[in-house]
Design a protein around this motif. Sequence first.
Motif, PDB file in Angstrom:
ATOM      1  N   GLY A   1       0.809  -1.218   0.000  1.00 18.48           N
ATOM      2  CA  GLY A   1       0.000   0.000   0.000  1.00 18.48           C
ATOM      3  C   GLY A   1       0.839   1.263   0.000  1.00 18.48           C
ATOM      4  N   GLU A   2       2.042   1.177  -0.549  1.00 25.54           N
ATOM      5  CA  GLU A   2       2.916   2.337  -0.722  1.00 25.54           C
ATOM      6  C   GLU A   2       3.402   2.946   0.589  1.00 25.54           C
ATOM      7  N   VAL A   3       3.651   2.092   1.591  1.00 23.62           N
ATOM      8  CA  VAL A   3       4.093   2.601   2.891  1.00 23.62           C
ATOM      9  C   VAL A   3       5.501   2.141   3.280  1.00 23.62           C
ATOM     10  N   CYS A   4       6.270   1.662   2.312  1.00 24.17           N
ATOM     11  CA  CYS A   4       7.646   1.232   2.558  1.00 24.17           C
ATOM     12  C   CYS A   4       7.696   0.105   3.587  1.00 24.17           C
ATOM     13  N   ALA A   5       6.907  -0.945   3.323  1.00 23.25           N
ATOM     14  CA  ALA A   5       6.876  -2.089   4.225  1.00 23.25           C
ATOM     15  C   ALA A   5       7.168  -3.402   3.509  1.00 23.25           C
ATOM     16  N   CYS A   6       7.604  -3.331   2.244  1.00 25.86           N
ATOM     17  CA  CYS A   6       7.985  -4.533   1.499  1.00 25.86           C
ATOM     18  C   CYS A   6       8.955  -4.099   0.406  1.00 25.86           C
ATOM     19  N   SER A   7       9.291  -5.011  -0.481  1.00 24.61           N
ATOM     20  CA  SER A   7      10.229  -4.651  -1.549  1.00 24.61           C
ATOM     21  C   SER A   7       9.681  -5.007  -2.932  1.00 24.61           C
ATOM     22  N   THR A   8       8.378  -5.218  -3.042  1.00 24.57           N
ATOM     23  CA  THR A   8       7.818  -5.675  -4.320  1.00 24.57           C
ATOM     24  C   THR A   8       7.842  -4.612  -5.410  1.00 24.57           C
ATOM     25  N   CYS A   9       7.958  -3.343  -5.073  1.00 24.36           N
ATOM     26  CA  CYS A   9       8.007  -2.279  -6.090  1.00 24.36           C
ATOM     27  C   CYS A   9       9.445  -1.843  -6.383  1.00 24.36           C
ATOM     28  N   HIS A  10      10.375  -2.752  -6.175  1.00 30.11           N
ATOM     29  CA  HIS A  10      11.795  -2.502  -6.406  1.00 30.11           C
ATOM     30  C   HIS A  10      12.050  -2.128  -7.865  1.00 30.11           C
ATOM     31  N   ILE A  11      12.829  -1.063  -8.074  1.00 39.29           N
ATOM     32  CA  ILE A  11      13.199  -0.581  -9.407  1.00 39.29           C
ATOM     33  C   ILE A  11      14.676  -0.215  -9.410  1.00 39.29           C
ATOM     34  N   TYR A  12      15.200   0.035 -10.610  1.00 39.20           N
ATOM     35  CA  TYR A  12      16.555   0.570 -10.758  1.00 39.20           C
ATOM     36  C   TYR A  12      16.437   1.955 -11.375  1.00 39.20           C
ATOM     37  N   VAL A  13      17.021   2.955 -10.741  1.00 39.37           N
ATOM     38  CA  VAL A  13      17.034   4.315 -11.285  1.00 39.37           C
ATOM     39  C   VAL A  13      18.380   4.485 -11.996  1.00 39.37           C
ATOM     40  N   LEU A  14      18.322   4.515 -13.325  1.00 43.40           N
ATOM     41  CA  LEU A  14      19.536   4.569 -14.137  1.00 43.40           C
ATOM     42  C   LEU A  14      20.024   5.992 -14.383  1.00 43.40           C
TER      43      LEU A  14
ATOM     44  N   ILE B   1      14.877  -8.711  -4.708  1.00 46.09           N
ATOM     45  CA  ILE B   1      15.597  -9.615  -5.599  1.00 46.09           C
ATOM     46  C   ILE B   1      16.634  -8.806  -6.374  1.00 46.09           C
ATOM     47  N   ASN B   2      17.886  -9.223  -6.280  1.00 48.30           N
ATOM     48  CA  ASN B   2      18.999  -8.606  -7.009  1.00 48.30           C
ATOM     49  C   ASN B   2      19.139  -7.098  -6.778  1.00 48.30           C
ATOM     50  N   PRO B   3      19.303  -6.660  -5.526  1.00 47.91           N
ATOM     51  CA  PRO B   3      19.504  -5.232  -5.282  1.00 47.91           C
ATOM     52  C   PRO B   3      20.845  -4.754  -5.831  1.00 47.91           C
ATOM     53  N   ARG B   4      20.871  -3.501  -6.269  1.00 49.43           N
ATOM     54  CA  ARG B   4      22.085  -2.883  -6.816  1.00 49.43           C
ATOM     55  C   ARG B   4      22.224  -1.481  -6.226  1.00 49.43           C
ATOM     56  N   LEU B   5      23.323  -0.825  -6.531  1.00 57.08           N
ATOM     57  CA  LEU B   5      23.530   0.544  -6.041  1.00 57.08           C
ATOM     58  C   LEU B   5      22.429   1.484  -6.509  1.00 57.08           C
ATOM     59  N   GLU B   6      21.897   1.246  -7.710  1.00 58.08           N
ATOM     60  CA  GLU B   6      20.868   2.130  -8.257  1.00 58.08           C
ATOM     61  C   GLU B   6      19.451   1.715  -7.878  1.00 58.08           C
ATOM     62  N   SER B   7      19.309   0.776  -6.934  1.00 62.04           N
ATOM     63  CA  SER B   7      17.993   0.309  -6.502  1.00 62.04           C
ATOM     64  C   SER B   7      17.253   1.360  -5.694  1.00 62.04           C
ATOM     65  N   ARG B   8      15.966   1.410  -5.929  1.00 61.40           N
ATOM     66  CA  ARG B   8      15.031   2.219  -5.133  1.00 61.40           C
ATOM     67  C   ARG B   8      13.733   1.439  -5.021  1.00 61.40           C
ATOM     68  N   LEU B   9      12.864   1.867  -4.136  1.00 61.01           N
ATOM     69  CA  LEU B   9      11.491   1.368  -4.098  1.00 61.01           C
ATOM     70  C   LEU B   9      10.634   2.386  -4.827  1.00 61.01           C
ATOM     71  N   GLY B  10       9.843   1.921  -5.766  1.00 61.29           N
ATOM     72  CA  GLY B  10       9.021   2.823  -6.567  1.00 61.29           C
ATOM     73  C   GLY B  10       8.092   3.679  -5.726  1.00 61.29           C
ATOM     74  N   CYS B  11       7.625   3.141  -4.603  1.00 62.68           N
ATOM     75  CA  CYS B  11       6.691   3.895  -3.756  1.00 62.68           C
ATOM     76  C   CYS B  11       7.368   5.025  -2.993  1.00 62.68           C
ATOM     77  N   GLN B  12       8.691   4.952  -2.853  1.00 60.79           N
ATOM     78  CA  GLN B  12       9.425   5.957  -2.086  1.00 60.79           C
ATOM     79  C   GLN B  12      10.205   6.926  -2.964  1.00 60.79           C
ATOM     80  N   ALA B  13      10.327   6.629  -4.234  1.00 61.78           N
ATOM     81  CA  ALA B  13      11.081   7.472  -5.171  1.00 61.78           C
ATOM     82  C   ALA B  13      10.156   8.574  -5.683  1.00 61.78           C
ATOM     83  N   VAL B  14      10.039   9.631  -4.907  1.00 60.88           N
ATOM     84  CA  VAL B  14       9.132  10.742  -5.203  1.00 60.88           C
ATOM     85  C   VAL B  14       9.867  11.787  -6.049  1.00 60.88           C
ATOM     86  N   ILE B  15       9.228  12.197  -7.123  1.00 60.46           N
ATOM     87  CA  ILE B  15       9.822  13.169  -8.046  1.00 60.46           C
ATOM     88  C   ILE B  15       9.697  14.567  -7.449  1.00 60.46           C
ATOM     89  N   LEU B  16      10.830  15.266  -7.317  1.00 65.76           N
ATOM     90  CA  LEU B  16      10.843  16.600  -6.721  1.00 65.76           C
ATOM     91  C   LEU B  16      11.133  17.712  -7.729  1.00 65.76           C
TER      92      LEU B  16
END
Length: 113
Positions: free
Chosen positions: A43-56, A77-92
Motif C-alpha cells: 500500500g505504498e508505505v515502505c513495508a515490502c520490496s515488491t516495487c523494487h526498481i533501478y534508477v539509471l 531480488i537482485n539489489p544494486r547501487l541504483e535500486s530504489r522502491l518505486g513507492c518511495q522514489a518521489v519526483i521533486l
Amino acid sequence: MATVKFTFEDPSLAAQIVENVETDISILEVTEDNGIHLNHNCGEVCACSTCHIYVLAGEDALEEISDKEEDFIDRAINPRLESRLGCQAVILDKDAVIEVKIPNQSGIIGHEH
C-alpha cells in the motif's frame, strides 16, 4: 513537467516514455497512472520490496533515500547501487528526466493493477 523513461528487464516489453509528469508523486504512482506493470503489496508505505526498481538516470531529482527504504531494498531480488522502491522514489524536480528499469516481475507475487 518531468519525463520518466521506463525500460524493462523482460525483453518482451517495449520501453515507454511518460511525459508531463507532476512533481510530488512517486515512480509507482507514475506506473499506476500510465498502465505500466509494477508489483506492490504494502500500500505504498515502505513495508515490502515488491516495487523494487533501478534508477539509471535522474536520481538527484528524487527524494533522498531513507534508512528504512535501504533496509527493504536489501530484501529485494537482485539489489544494486541504483535500486530504489518505486513507492518511495518521489519526483521533486519539475524539469527532471528520469530513467527507470523495472526488474522482471514474473517471479514476484504482488498486487497487479
